[in-house]
Design a protein around this motif. Structure first.
Motif, short mmCIF file in Angstrom:
data_model
loop_
_atom_site.label_atom_id
_atom_site.label_comp_id
_atom_site.label_asym_id
_atom_site.label_seq_id
_atom_site.Cartn_x
_atom_site.Cartn_y
_atom_site.Cartn_z
N GLU A 1 14.19 5.84 -11.33
CA GLU A 1 14.23 4.39 -11.19
C GLU A 1 13.57 3.97 -9.89
O GLU A 1 13.69 4.65 -8.87
CB GLU A 1 15.68 3.91 -11.21
CG GLU A 1 16.38 4.18 -12.54
CD GLU A 1 17.84 3.74 -12.49
OE1 GLU A 1 18.49 3.83 -13.52
OE2 GLU A 1 18.29 3.31 -11.41
N ASP A 2 12.87 2.84 -9.92
CA ASP A 2 12.32 2.28 -8.69
C ASP A 2 13.48 1.84 -7.79
O ASP A 2 14.56 1.52 -8.25
CB ASP A 2 11.44 1.06 -8.98
CG ASP A 2 10.16 1.44 -9.68
OD1 ASP A 2 9.88 2.65 -9.77
OD2 ASP A 2 9.46 0.53 -10.15
N PHE A 3 13.26 1.86 -6.49
CA PHE A 3 14.27 1.33 -5.60
C PHE A 3 13.60 0.58 -4.48
O PHE A 3 12.42 0.76 -4.21
CB PHE A 3 15.14 2.46 -5.02
CG PHE A 3 14.41 3.34 -4.05
CD1 PHE A 3 14.41 3.04 -2.69
CD2 PHE A 3 13.73 4.46 -4.48
CE1 PHE A 3 13.72 3.85 -1.79
CE2 PHE A 3 13.05 5.27 -3.58
CZ PHE A 3 13.04 4.95 -2.25
N GLU A 4 14.35 -0.27 -3.83
CA GLU A 4 13.85 -1.03 -2.71
C GLU A 4 14.86 -0.94 -1.57
O GLU A 4 16.04 -0.75 -1.78
CB GLU A 4 13.66 -2.50 -3.08
CG GLU A 4 12.67 -2.75 -4.20
CD GLU A 4 12.47 -4.24 -4.47
OE1 GLU A 4 13.00 -5.04 -3.67
OE2 GLU A 4 11.82 -4.57 -5.45
N ILE B 1 9.10 0.20 -1.65
CA ILE B 1 9.35 0.29 -3.09
C ILE B 1 8.87 1.66 -3.56
O ILE B 1 7.70 1.99 -3.38
CB ILE B 1 8.62 -0.81 -3.88
CG1 ILE B 1 9.03 -2.19 -3.36
CG2 ILE B 1 8.93 -0.69 -5.37
CD1 ILE B 1 8.25 -3.33 -4.01
N ARG B 2 9.75 2.45 -4.13
CA ARG B 2 9.37 3.77 -4.64
C ARG B 2 8.92 3.62 -6.09
O ARG B 2 9.64 3.10 -6.93
CB ARG B 2 10.56 4.72 -4.57
CG ARG B 2 10.27 6.13 -5.09
CD ARG B 2 11.56 6.94 -5.05
NE ARG B 2 11.36 8.35 -5.31
CZ ARG B 2 11.34 8.89 -6.53
NH1 ARG B 2 11.47 8.12 -7.59
NH2 ARG B 2 11.18 10.19 -6.67
N ILE C 1 0.84 -1.19 0.00
CA ILE C 1 0.00 0.00 0.00
C ILE C 1 0.88 1.24 0.00
O ILE C 1 1.98 1.24 0.56
CB ILE C 1 -0.96 0.00 1.21
CG1 ILE C 1 -2.07 1.03 1.04
CG2 ILE C 1 -0.20 0.20 2.52
CD1 ILE C 1 -3.23 0.84 1.98
N GLY C 2 0.42 2.30 -0.64
CA GLY C 2 1.23 3.49 -0.84
C GLY C 2 1.15 4.49 0.31
O GLY C 2 0.06 4.84 0.77
N PHE D 1 5.34 5.72 -2.20
CA PHE D 1 6.25 4.83 -1.48
C PHE D 1 5.44 3.64 -0.97
O PHE D 1 4.68 3.76 -0.01
CB PHE D 1 6.92 5.59 -0.33
CG PHE D 1 7.73 6.76 -0.81
CD1 PHE D 1 9.05 6.59 -1.19
CD2 PHE D 1 7.15 8.01 -0.92
CE1 PHE D 1 9.80 7.67 -1.65
CE2 PHE D 1 7.88 9.10 -1.38
CZ PHE D 1 9.21 8.92 -1.75
N CYS D 2 5.59 2.52 -1.65
CA CYS D 2 4.77 1.34 -1.37
C CYS D 2 5.39 0.52 -0.25
O CYS D 2 6.57 0.18 -0.29
CB CYS D 2 4.62 0.49 -2.63
SG CYS D 2 3.70 1.32 -3.94
#
Length: 272
Positions: free
Chosen positions: A182-185, A194-195, A21-22, A206-207
Motif C-alpha cells: 500500500e502507498d503511504f504518506e 509518498i511510497r 520526484i523519486g 519514495f516520492c
C-alpha cells in the motif's frame, strides 16, 4: 544551483504534473559496490570486514536522489534519458530545499560524488564500528558526521565518472504498517513522502514533494519525436500536456540537437 535529472518522457510528465520526484534506497541502485567504501579489521585482526553488512541498515534509513551537472551529456542521454528519447529536468536546488543541511543528511552543495581507482586500506579502529552502527539514528549534520556519511554515500569507482553525479541524501522516517503493497504518506519538515511500488521497476520509489517553482528547465531529447511518431510510447496528447505544463509553470524548454562540427549536443530554446 541548477542540477539535472535524466528521465523518460512519461516519468518527466509525472514529475512535473505532480511536483514530486523519486528518491531511491541504496539496495535499489544499479551499482553493486554502493556503500562498500569502508574496510576495517575485525576483533581478531585477521579478517577484513566491509560495509556490506550495514547496507541493509543504511537502505532502511536513508534514500538518495542522483542528479548531474550537465544536461547535454550524450552518454547520460543514452543510459538514463531513454536513448535520447526522454527528458532532462533542471531543478533549482536551493528552491527545492536540497541545499538545506537541516533537512538533508547530505545537501546538494556537499553531495558531489568522488570517483576513485582504489578503495582505502583497511582500518584498525574499534571506534569505527560504533560509528557505523550509529548511522540510521537521528543524527545531526556536522563535520565528523558528514565525513562518515561521505564515505558511505559519495565514493564510487572511476568507471562512473562520466555521470558527474551530485547526490542529495535524506532520512526516511516512516512506519510501513501491515502491508508493504500500500502507498503511504507522512509529513516531515520539508514536504510529504509518498511510497509508490513500481511493478515495471520491481522496486518502490519514495516520492518527495517539491516546492512550487523549483523546476526551471526542461530539455527534450534529440530523438524525442520517436516516442510519438514511431514507438507510440507517448501519445500526442501527452506530448502536448507536458509542453502546456511547462508553459503554465514558466519552465524554460529546450530542444536538443547535434552539432555538425563536433561530437557535442546543442540545446535550442523553444516556446512551442
Amino acid at each position: 544551483m541548477i542540477l539535472y535529472k535524466y528521465v523518460s518522457y512519461r516519468t518527466a510528465l509525472q514529475i512535473i504534473e505532480s511536483s514530486s520526484i523519486g528518491f531511491s534506497s541504496i539496495d535499489d541502485l544499479n551499482d553493486p559496490f554502493e556503500c562498500t567504501y569502508f574496510n576495517f579489521y575485525d576483533e581478531d585482526n585477521e579478517k577484513i570486514k566491509s560495509l556490506h553488512g550495514y547496507k541493509n541498515r543504511f537502505s532502511r534509513n536513508y534514500v538518495l536522489l542522483s542528479l548531474t551537472r550537465n544536461p547535454l551529456n550524450s552518454l547520460m542521454w543514452s543510459h538514463y534519458g531513454d536513448s535520447h528519447q526522454g527528458i532532462v529536468i533542471g531543478i533549482d536546488c536551493e528552491a527545492a530545499g536540497f541545499m538545506d543541511a537541516e533537512t538533508s543528511r547530505i545537501p546538494a552543495h556537499l553531495g558531489e560524488v568522488i570517483y576513485t581507482s582504489n578503495k582505502p586500506k583497511p582500518e584498525k579502529k574499534s571506534a569505527l564500528v560504533s560509528e557505523l552502527l550509529s548511522i540510521g539514528n537521528d543524527i545531526e549534520f556536522k563535520n565528523d558526521t558528514y565525513n562518515l556519511l561521505k564515505r558511505a554515500f559519495l565514493y564510487k569507482s572511476m568507471e562512473w565518472g562520466y555521470e558527474e553525479e551530485v547526490r542529495v541524501v535524506k532520512d526516511l522516517k516512516y512506519h510501513l504498517g501491515s502491508s508493504h503493497d500500500e502507498d503511504f504518506e507522512f509529513e516531515n519538515n520539508s514536504g510529504t513522502w509518498i511510497r509508490k511500488n513500481i511493478p515495471s521497476l520491481g522496486r518502490p520509489i519514495f516520492c518527495f514533494k517539491l516546492p512550487h517553482d523549483c523546476i526551471k528547465e526542461v530539455y527534450f531529447g534529440r530523438h524525442v519525436f520517436r516516442n510519438t511518431s514511431r514507438t507510440k510510447s507517448v501519445s500526442d496528447g501527452q506530448s502536448k500536456q507536458l509542453k502546456d505544463l511547462c508553459l503554465v509553470k514558466n519552465i524554460k524548454m529546450y530542444q536538443c540537437g547535434v552539432d555538425p562540427y563536433s561530437w557535442n549536443l546543442l540545446a535550442t530554446q523553444k516556446d512551442w
